[in-house]
Structure formats: structure tokens, C-alpha cells
Design a protein around this motif. Structure first.
Motif, mmCIF file in Angstrom:
data_model
loop_
_atom_site.group_PDB
_atom_site.id
_atom_site.type_symbol
_atom_site.label_atom_id
_atom_site.label_comp_id
_atom_site.label_asym_id
_atom_site.label_seq_id
_atom_site.Cartn_x
_atom_site.Cartn_y
_atom_site.Cartn_z
ATOM 1 N N LYS A 144 40.870 47.551 38.973
ATOM 2 C CA LYS A 144 41.671 47.546 37.971
ATOM 3 C C LYS A 144 42.606 46.384 38.357
ATOM 4 N N ILE A 145 43.143 46.214 39.697
ATOM 5 C CA ILE A 145 44.081 45.108 39.877
ATOM 6 C C ILE A 145 43.502 43.630 39.600
ATOM 7 N N GLN A 146 42.232 43.701 39.940
ATOM 8 C CA GLN A 146 41.641 42.358 39.710
ATOM 9 C C GLN A 146 41.427 41.950 38.308
ATOM 10 N N SER A 147 41.199 43.180 37.381
ATOM 11 C CA SER A 147 41.239 42.817 35.983
ATOM 12 C C SER A 147 42.306 42.374 35.480
ATOM 13 N N ARG A 148 43.411 43.127 36.031
ATOM 14 C CA ARG A 148 44.801 42.678 35.398
ATOM 15 C C ARG A 148 44.860 41.220 35.898
ATOM 16 N N ALA A 187 57.955 29.284 28.873
ATOM 17 C CA ALA A 187 58.363 29.236 30.330
ATOM 18 C C ALA A 187 58.803 30.662 30.641
ATOM 19 N N ALA A 188 59.419 31.320 29.956
ATOM 20 C CA ALA A 188 59.915 32.719 30.218
ATOM 21 C C ALA A 188 58.642 33.590 30.585
ATOM 22 N N LEU A 189 57.742 33.474 29.556
ATOM 23 C CA LEU A 189 56.677 34.383 29.511
ATOM 24 C C LEU A 189 55.880 33.957 30.824
ATOM 25 N N ILE A 190 55.803 32.742 31.203
ATOM 26 C CA ILE A 190 55.067 32.335 32.272
ATOM 27 C C ILE A 190 55.592 32.605 33.443
ATOM 28 N N GLN A 191 56.919 32.774 33.424
ATOM 29 C CA GLN A 191 57.639 33.225 34.784
ATOM 30 C C GLN A 191 57.139 34.501 34.911
ATOM 31 N N ASP A 192 57.482 35.548 33.778
ATOM 32 C CA ASP A 192 57.125 36.826 33.994
ATOM 33 C C ASP A 192 55.813 37.165 34.552
ATOM 34 N N LEU A 193 54.731 36.332 33.821
ATOM 35 C CA LEU A 193 53.383 36.475 34.306
ATOM 36 C C LEU A 193 53.151 36.057 35.756
ATOM 37 N N PHE A 194 54.039 35.060 36.139
ATOM 38 C CA PHE A 194 53.769 34.813 37.777
ATOM 39 C C PHE A 194 54.266 35.933 38.752
ATOM 40 N N SER A 195 55.445 36.567 38.135
ATOM 41 C CA SER A 195 56.036 37.626 38.859
ATOM 42 C C SER A 195 55.102 38.639 38.866
ATOM 43 N N GLU A 196 54.545 38.983 37.706
ATOM 44 C CA GLU A 196 53.398 40.267 37.804
ATOM 45 C C GLU A 196 52.349 39.844 38.479
ATOM 46 N N SER A 215 52.064 38.093 41.290
ATOM 47 C CA SER A 215 52.559 38.398 42.756
ATOM 48 C C SER A 215 52.736 39.699 43.005
ATOM 49 N N THR A 216 53.204 40.499 41.864
ATOM 50 C CA THR A 216 53.251 41.983 42.321
ATOM 51 C C THR A 216 51.671 42.591 42.325
ATOM 52 N N ASN A 242 48.834 40.863 43.214
ATOM 53 C CA ASN A 242 48.329 40.396 44.451
ATOM 54 C C ASN A 242 48.875 41.349 45.478
ATOM 55 N N LEU A 243 50.182 41.360 45.635
ATOM 56 C CA LEU A 243 50.521 42.472 46.664
ATOM 57 C C LEU A 243 49.953 43.679 46.778
ATOM 58 N N ARG A 244 50.023 44.205 45.567
ATOM 59 C CA ARG A 244 49.100 45.650 45.279
ATOM 60 C C ARG A 244 47.903 45.709 45.853
ATOM 61 N N LEU A 245 47.228 44.538 45.544
ATOM 62 C CA LEU A 245 45.898 44.202 45.888
ATOM 63 C C LEU A 245 45.765 44.139 47.628
ATOM 64 N N ALA A 246 46.633 43.501 48.012
ATOM 65 C CA ALA A 246 46.692 43.461 49.511
ATOM 66 C C ALA A 246 46.965 44.477 50.152
ATOM 67 N N ASN A 247 48.043 45.222 49.706
ATOM 68 C CA ASN A 247 48.442 46.741 50.082
ATOM 69 C C ASN A 247 47.131 47.766 49.967
ATOM 70 N N GLU A 248 46.441 47.769 48.932
ATOM 71 C CA GLU A 248 45.407 48.471 48.424
ATOM 72 C C GLU A 248 44.325 48.269 49.747
ATOM 73 N N ASN A 249 43.894 47.170 49.858
ATOM 74 C CA ASN A 249 42.886 46.627 50.902
ATOM 75 C C ASN A 249 43.125 47.094 52.135
ATOM 76 N N SER A 250 44.956 46.940 52.519
ATOM 77 C CA SER A 250 45.168 47.469 53.982
ATOM 78 C C SER A 250 45.168 48.808 53.931
ATOM 79 N N ALA A 251 45.468 49.426 53.165
ATOM 80 C CA ALA A 251 45.445 51.047 53.291
ATOM 81 C C ALA A 251 43.973 51.399 53.338
ATOM 82 N N TYR A 252 43.147 50.824 52.482
ATOM 83 C CA TYR A 252 41.798 51.089 52.420
ATOM 84 C C TYR A 252 41.019 50.827 53.998
ATOM 85 N N ALA A 253 41.228 49.811 54.134
ATOM 86 C CA ALA A 253 40.761 49.588 55.600
ATOM 87 C C ALA A 253 41.125 50.507 56.863
ATOM 88 N N LYS A 254 42.565 50.839 56.882
ATOM 89 C CA LYS A 254 42.957 51.740 57.797
ATOM 90 C C LYS A 254 42.601 53.009 57.667
#
Lengths: 388, 176
Positions: A251-255, A281-290, A292-293, A295-307
Motif C-alpha cells: 500500500k505504501i509503495q503504491s502510494r 511548486a506548491a503541489l510539488i512541495q506537498d507531494l515531497f512532504s507526503e 517523506s511521510t 517513506n517514514l511510514r515504510l521504514a517504521n513498518e519494516n522496523s516494526a515488522y522485523a522486531k
């Protein structure tokens, strides 16, 4: 004529028959004269005591108490490890000997006890009667008195090996010996018969104890069931974790893919309008922000999963080890049931002790009592009032 | 004679007291002689046996100790032994049968009842006669008779009872 009348008749007759002889005075004088020639009566001796009888009776009492309190143990039987649970003990004690002390058991016993340890179940449940399975653990002990300890020790060892058994320990000296062994349960009866043929029943004492290890078997089975159940639960949970993780990642990767596409599209937008450019530019900024979010979610998910996965894997591994250990316990139990543990102690016997085995208990006391009775009767006959 | 009196006379006789012995003679001889007459059926022989019995008793008197039985039982036991010794010497093992041999003297002085008793006795076995002699002529209690015959007193009582019963039966059959 009745009984009383005839009694009176004879009473009267008896009185009439009493008379003095015709030569009464002559005979009387002769008799009275004879008394002068008779020595006076010696002072009456005190009635003699039957000293001989009393002495023998006293010796009999001493012999009785001595033989009653001086009988050492003929056999000390090894009952094996006390295990919680019901015990069906079939003890065959054939004690023919007395006055024998068996050699003391070596420390081998404590090691054997450790080998036979089973986890106790608290509190000790009694298996329901519906479960009629028997897992009989057998222990055999014998004590043999013999005049040739060394030879018999060799024969015992040979016999053990001859019945596919194993000699675990041998202690031997000229006067005593000890053999510890195991033999297959299937050959125990024949082995026992062979051992008992080594000596007359008076010289051998045997003790067979059996114990049903059903409670232990049930405890092991219950434990295994619980472990298996837990293990299955953990494996299911692991699988669920993997599935959930994969879905989440997808799901995250799809997004993230969508965001990348949108970014690419916006960045490739051909516009010179400053207002549109600002909006882009504003849209691009929003997209970059999302992005990041996400990616962070993905990292968290992987971390939690590994644990979580690691934890589950560890638990699964532990339970699998427990399962293997339970299987080992079960096999040990079956091996124990299939094996009879035994000990045979041999001790040297003197000729005097051999005689003692053939004689009844307290025989010396009985003999002395008989002699006392005979001497007393003889004393009474001698001291009896003599009419002849 | 009471037991104390008897003990006193015995002790006196053992100490050589002639009067004590004379008293014993007077008390016991009529019974002893009457018993011997009835057993031996011979007056002269009875006197000889009587004398021999007393002389033996005198010789053994210092060793005599009356416990269960008195001096009477002791004398009668000696007398019985003397009778048996005489019969052995004369080649007989049993006394004369009164039914077959002459009666002793003074039969005519006896009462009818005595004669009847003797007729009844003649019909009995010797063992029965012996018991009855010791009981009625010698006037010995059952336990003393037991000592004389060397059997126990219960047996004596039973035999005496049976002897009387047989005597009665013999009398009845004789009458018939």
C-alpha cells in the motif's frame, strides 16, 4: 436295692471285717521292740530346689532374648527414585536367611536416581481409571548368601550379559560383592529364574518392585499437547504478521509510486505562467512532504515488522526446542519401561550361619526349655512320696 | 484320727516313742488285718503278712514323709506288695477266689448282712473287690486309695462307683 443301701451294706460289712489277729500282743511286741533298732529320723532336709531346671530355664530365656534382638537385616532393597503418582508395587520377598547383613549400597544409586528423574507433577493427579495403560518400571534386588563369593559374582555377570543385559557396576571382595545391572524387561522372568537357581531358597532373598509411570506419561503427553498448541499459535501469528506487513508495504509503495508519477507529471508541466508555476511548486512541495511521510511510514513498518518477526521466530524456536525435549522425555520413559534395573549383593556365609538357616528361630531356647522340663520332671519323680 | 493327731503320732514314732507307735498299731491294725484276711483268706498267712508289713514300715519309718497320703495308705501299699510277693513265691499271680475256696473262720459270727455282702463280692471281679476292700475295710479316702493303687483319684471314684453298680446288679441277678 439302691446305690445308697448297697453303700450302707458294704460300710457295715467293712466295719465287721476289721479285727485284731489272734496273736495280736505277740506281733505287737515284736513290732514295738523293733523300733529300738531303728535309728532316729534325721532332721528333715529342706525341700530341694530344682536348680538344674532353673539354670536351664534361665539360659533358655537368655537365649530367646539374645536371638530375638540380634537379627540383622538380611536385605536392604533398592526401590528406585520416588516418583509422584500412583504406585503399584508387587513385592516378592523370599527371605530365607537371618543373621545376615548385606553390604551397604554404593553412591552409584544417587547417579542412577539422577538419570531416572522425571518432572514431578504438582499436585499429584491420579490418572482416571478409564486410562488402563501400563508403563511399568521394574526394579529387582536380590541378596545371596554363599560360601564362594567370587565365583558367584562372575556367574552373575555372565548371566546378565547372557540375557542381553549390561553390567553397570561391580564391587567385589572375598567376603562380599555387589553387582548393578540392567536387562531388557522382556527377558526379566527368565533372568530371575536363573538367578534364583544359584542357591537354595534359604540363602537367597529377592525383592521385585514395579511402578506404573502412567502419570508421568500423561504429564509428558499433556505438556507436548500444550507446546504444540502454542507453537501452532505462534506460527499462525507469524504468518498473519507477514501477510499484514506485505499488504502494508504494498500500500505504501503504491502510494509512493503515485506520488512519484505525480511529481514527474508536475515537474514536466510546460507552463510560463508564474501563477501556475507557483501552484505547481506548491503541489510539488506537498507531494515531497507526503513522500517523506510515506517513506517514514515504510521504514517504521519494516522496523516494526522485523522486531515482531524476530520475537515470533525466537518464541517458535524455543517451543520447538521444548517439543524436542518432551519427545526425548517420552522416549526415555519408554526406554525405562523396557529396561529392568537391578542389583545383586552377595555375602559370605559361615557354616554356623548355614546351620542357623536350617534350624527354626529360637531353636536354642526351645532346646534349653526342653532340657529344663526333663530335668524338672526327673527331680519331681525323685522327690515324690515313695510308697514302694 | 485327725491329720494333726496322725502327724504327731508319726513324729513320735520316728523319734522312737513306743507309745506313739502303739497308738498307731491300735488304730491301724484292725483295718489292715481285716483287709489281709479278706484278701488272703488265710488267717495264719494274714498274721505273717501283717507282721512283715509292720516291720518293713518300722525300718522305713525314718524316711517316711506324709504329704498327700497318710501313714494308712503307706501301710496298705506295703501290705499289698507283701501279698503280691507271697503270691509270686507261691506261684500264683492272683489272690484266691473266695467263691472257690474255704471261707475263713468266724463265719458263724457274722451278721446276715455281712454274709450277703460277701456273697455279692464273690460275684465281682478282683479289681472291684480290691477297691471295695480299701474303701470299706481299710476306710481309706479316694485320694489315699489312688496312692495305694498308683492311679489318679478320679479313676478311683469312677471305679468305686462302677463296682457298687456291678455289686447291685450282681445282687439282683443272684436274687433272680
Amino acid at each position: 436295692m439302691n446305690q445308697k443301701t448297697i453303700n450302707d451294706l458294704f460300710a457295715d460289712w467293712g466295719r465287721e471285717e476289721r479285727l485284731l489277729p489272734a496273736r495280736n500282743e505277740e506281733i505287737k511286741n515284736k513290732v514295738l521292740t523293733a523300733i529300738k533298732n531303728v535309728p532316729p529320723k534325721a532332721p528333715r532336709a529342706a525341700r530341694s530346689m530344682p536348680w538344674t531346671s532353673l539354670v536351664f530355664a534361665g539360659l533358655a530365656v537368655i537365649a530367646f532374648f539374645f536371638t530375638s534382638t540380634n537379627i540383622p537385616e538380611f536385605i536392604t532393597s533398592y526401590k528406585g527414585t520416588p516418583v509422584a503418582g500412583p504406585t503399584t508395587t508387587q513385592s516378592e520377598k523370599n527371605i530365607g536367611g537371618e543373621g545376615v547383613s548385606a553390604p551397604s549400597m554404593p553412591t552409584q544409586m544417587s547417579e542412577d536416581a539422577a538419570r531416572n528423574y522425571y518432572p514431578p507433577s504438582y499436585p499429584t493427579p491420579i490418572p482416571p481409571v478409564a486410562d488402563t495403560r501400563e508403563f511399568l518400571k521394574m526394579n529387582y534386588n536380590a541378596a545371596i548368601r554363599t560360601r564362594n563369593v567370587a565365583e558367584l559374582t562372575g556367574r552373575v555377570q555372565t548371566t546378565v550379559r547372557g540375557f542381553d543385559g549390561r553390567v553397570d557396576a561391580v564391587n567385589s571382595s572375598p567376603k562380599s560383592a555387589y553387582v548393578s545391572f540392567v536387562i531388557p524387561a522382556s527377558k526379566f522372568d527368565a533372568f530371575k529364574k536363573e538367578i534364583e537357581s544359584f542357591a537354595n531358597y534359604r540363602f537367597i532373598a529377592t525383592d521385585v518392585s514395579t511402578e506404573n509411570l502412567l502419570p508421568q506419561k500423561q504429564a509428558i503427553e499433556k505438556q507436548r499437547t500444550q507446546i504444540q498448541k502454542s507453537l501452532d499459535g505462534l506460527k499462525t501469528e507469524r504468518q498473519q504478521l507477514i501477510t499484514a506487513h506485505n499488504q502494508a508495504v504494498l500500500k505504501i509503495q503504491s502510494r509512493l509510486s503515485d506520488i512519484a508519477y505525480e511529481l514527474a507529471t508536475l515537474q514536466a508541466e510546460p507552463t510560463q505562467d508564474p501563477i501556475q508555476q507557483a501552484q505547481i511548486a506548491a503541489l510539488i512541495q506537498d507531494l515531497f512532504s507526503e513522500q517523506s511521510t510515506q517513506n517514514l511510514r515504510l521504514a517504521n513498518e519494516n522496523s516494526a515488522y522485523a522486531k515482531q518477526k524476530s520475537s515470533l521466530d525466537t518464541q517458535i524456536k524455543n517451543y520447538e526446542s521444548s517439543l524436542a525435549y518432551t519427545d526425548t522425555q517420552d522416549q526415555n520413559l519408554l526406554d525405562t519401561v523396557a529396561t529392568v534395573r537391578g542389583t545383586i549383593t552377595l555375602s559370605w556365609i559361615s557354616v554356623w550361619e548355614v546351620v542357623g538357616l536350617y534350624l527354626p528361630e529360637h531353636w536354642l531356647a526351645y532346646l534349653l526349655v526342653s532340657v529344663a522340663l526333663v530335668t524338672y520332671v526327673a527331680h519331681r519323680v525323685r522327690a515324690r512320696f515313695a510308697l514302694r | 484320727m485327725s491329720s494333726n493327731e496322725e502327724q504327731s503320732l508319726i513324729r513320735g514314732a520316728q523319734d522312737g516313742d513306743r507309745e506313739a507307735l502303739e497308738r498307731l498299731w491300735d488304730l491301724l491294725t484292725p483295718k489292715l488285718f481285716g483287709y489281709l484276711i479278706n484278701t488272703l483268706r488265710d488267717r495264719a498267712l494274714a498274721e505273717d503278712i501283717l507282721q512283715a508289713t509292720w516291720l518293713k514300715a518300722i525300718n522305713a519309718l525314718p524316711q517316711f514323709e506324709a504329704r498327700a497320703a497318710g501313714i494308712g495308705a503307706w501301710l496298705f501299699a506295703i501290705a499289698r506288695n507283701e501279698c503280691r510277693a507271697h503270691w509270686r513265691k507261691s506261684g500264683r499271680e492272683t489272690p484266691l477266689d473266695p467263691a472257690l475256696h474255704d471261707k475263713p473262720d468266724n463265719q458263724e459270727a457274722k451278721s446276715d448282712e455281712s454274709i450277703l455282702a460277701e456273697q455279692i463280692l464273690a460275684l465281682l471281679a478282683e479289681d472291684d473287690r480290691e477297691i471295695l476292700r480299701l474303701r470299706y475295710i481299710a476306710d481309706l479316702p479316694f485320694k489315699n486309695i489312688a496312692e495305694v493303687l498308683n492311679i489318679n483319684s478320679i479313676t478311683v471314684r469312677v471305679r468305686a462307683s462302677r463296682a457298687l453298680a456291678r455289686a447291685r446288679a450282681a445282687y439282683i441277678s443272684k436274687k433272680q
